[in-house]
Design an enzyme around this catalytic site. Structure first.
Site, PDB file in Angstrom:
ATOM      1  CG  ASP A  19       0.687  -1.282   7.774  1.00  0.00           C
ATOM      2  OD1 ASP A  19       1.595  -2.081   8.053  1.00  0.00           O
ATOM      3  OD2 ASP A  19       0.867  -0.048   7.687  1.00  0.00           O
ATOM      4  CG  HIS A  59      -3.901   0.073   6.720  1.00  0.00           C
ATOM      5  ND1 HIS A  59      -3.839   0.671   7.955  1.00  0.00           N
ATOM      6  CD2 HIS A  59      -2.753   0.417   6.076  1.00  0.00           C
ATOM      7  CE1 HIS A  59      -2.699   1.346   8.053  1.00  0.00           C
ATOM      8  NE2 HIS A  59      -2.027   1.213   6.929  1.00  0.00           N
ATOM      9  CG  ASP A 106       5.109   3.021   7.349  1.00  0.00           C
ATOM     10  OD1 ASP A 106       4.198   3.508   6.650  1.00  0.00           O
ATOM     11  OD2 ASP A 106       4.906   2.104   8.177  1.00  0.00           O
ATOM     12  CG  HIS A 118      -0.396   0.096   2.528  1.00  0.00           C
ATOM     13  ND1 HIS A 118       0.406  -0.887   3.080  1.00  0.00           N
ATOM     14  CD2 HIS A 118      -0.464   1.076   3.476  1.00  0.00           C
ATOM     15  CE1 HIS A 118       0.780  -0.522   4.291  1.00  0.00           C
ATOM     16  NE2 HIS A 118       0.269   0.665   4.560  1.00  0.00           N
TER      17      HIS A 118
HETATM   18 ZN    ZN Z   1       2.893   0.684   8.158  1.00  0.00          ZN
HETATM   19 ZN    ZN Z   2       0.001   1.670   6.470  1.00  0.00          ZN
END
Ligand code: ZN
Ligand code: ZN
Length: 256
Positions: free
Chosen positions: A130, A108, A56, A52
Site C-alpha cells: 500500500d 503508510h 487485508d 505491512h
Molecule cells: Zn491494503
Molecule cells: Zn494498508
C-alpha cells in the site's frame, strides 16, 4: 515465471508468482483464493511475503502457512501472524530461484517494506503493498509525508520497465484525482481511457510500470511546475508551510 493477481475482498490483489511448480504469494489477506489457485495450477507454496500489518494483507497467512508449510517473511517492528522471518532494508530472500531484495518504505505504516527482484529474460518485479498505487499512493496512517515522499522517490528510481504490483485496484479513482491536478497531461488522459476499458471488462489495471508512474502519478511529480501550480490553487498557505507533496496528499484525502 507466471504472475497472477488474485482478486480478494472488494479491491485487493494477492499477487501470486510461480514457475509451474513452486509459488510465492504477496499479502494474502484471504487464504481461499490462494488455495484455489495453488490447486488449480498444481503448485507448491514456497513463500509468503507480507508488506505491512493491515488485516487485508495478513488475514490468510496463518491458514496458508499451516496448510502448505510455506515460510513467511514480513517487516520488523510490526505485529505479524507468528512465526515469521523478519526482514528489513538490505536483506535478500531466496525463493523460486530468485533473489528478492527488501526495501524499507515507511509512510503508510511505520514499518512498511517492499520486495523487488530481477527476473531472467523478463522485466523486474516490485511488490509495493500500500505504498505506491497506480496514479496514487497509500494514506499516511503511521508515517509522515516526508517519509512517504522519500519512499516513493526511492521506488521511482528503479528501472523503468519494473512491473509495479500494487495491493489494491484503486487506479480509476486515483486517475480521477490525478486529472484534477494535471488535466493537460496527455499520457494521463490516454492511460485513463485504457484503464476504463480494462475495468469495463473486469480486468486488472495492474501491474503498472515505474516508467508509466513517473509520467502519470502526481505523487511522483511534485517538482513539476504544473503540479505545484495546481497545489497552490488548492491551498497556497499549506503549500508554503508543508511543501507540495504533503499538501497534495491532504488534497487527495478530501477529494471526492
Ligand atoms: Zn491494503
Ligand atoms: Zn494498508
Amino acid at each position: 515465471m507466471k504472475l497472477l493477481p488474485l482478486p480478494a475482498f472488494d479491491d485487493n490483489y494477492i499477487w501470486l508468482l510461480h514457475d509451474g511448480h513452486k509459488a510465492l504469494v504477496v499479502d494474502p489477506g484471504d487464504a481461499q483464493p490462494v488455495l484455489q489457485a495453488l490447486q488449480h495450477h498444481g503448485l507448491l507454496l514456497q513463500g509468503i511475503l507480507v508488506t505491512h500489518h493491515h488485516g487485508d494483507h495478513t488475514g490468510g497467512v496463518s491458514v496458508l502457512r499451516e496448510s502448505t508449510g510455506a515460510t513467511v517473511f514480513g517487516p520488523v517492528n510490526e505485529t505479524m501472524p507468528e512465526p515469521i522471518q523478519r526482514v528489513s532494508e538490505g536483506d535478500t530472500i531466496n525463493l523460486l530461484g530468485l533473489e528478492i531484495k527488501v526495501f524499507d518504505v515507511p509512510g503508510h505504516t511505520a514499518g512498511h517494506i517492499a520486495y523487488y527482484c530481477t527476473v531472467d529474460h523478463e522485466s523486474p518485479l516490485l511488490f509495493c503493498g500500500d505504498t505506491l498505487f497506480s496514479g496514487g499512493c497509500g494514506r499516511l496512517f503511521e508515517g509522515t509525508a516526508q517519509q512517504m515522499q522519500a519512499s516513493l522517490a526511492r521506488l521511482a528510481q528503479l528501472p523503468g520497465a519494473t512491473r509495479v504490483c500494487c495491493a489494491h485496484e484503486y487506479t480509476l479513482s486515483n486517475l480521477k484525482f490525478a486529472l484534477a491536478v494535471e488535466p493537460d497531461n496527455p499520457r494521463l488522459v490516454a492511460y485513463q481511457t485504457n484503464c476504463q476499458a480494462l475495468r469495463m471488462q473486469n480486468q486488472p489495471t495492474l501491474p503498472s510500470t515505474i516508467e508509466l508512474e513517473r509520467q502519470i502519478n502526481p505523487f511522483l511529480r511534485t517538482t513539476e511546475a504544473t503540479i505545484i501550480g495546481s497545489v497552490a490553487q488548492f491551498d497556497a498557505t499549506a503549500l508554503a508551510r508543508d511543501g507540495a507533496f504533503a499538501t497534495l496528499r491532504q488534497w487527495k484525502n478530501q477529494y471526492r
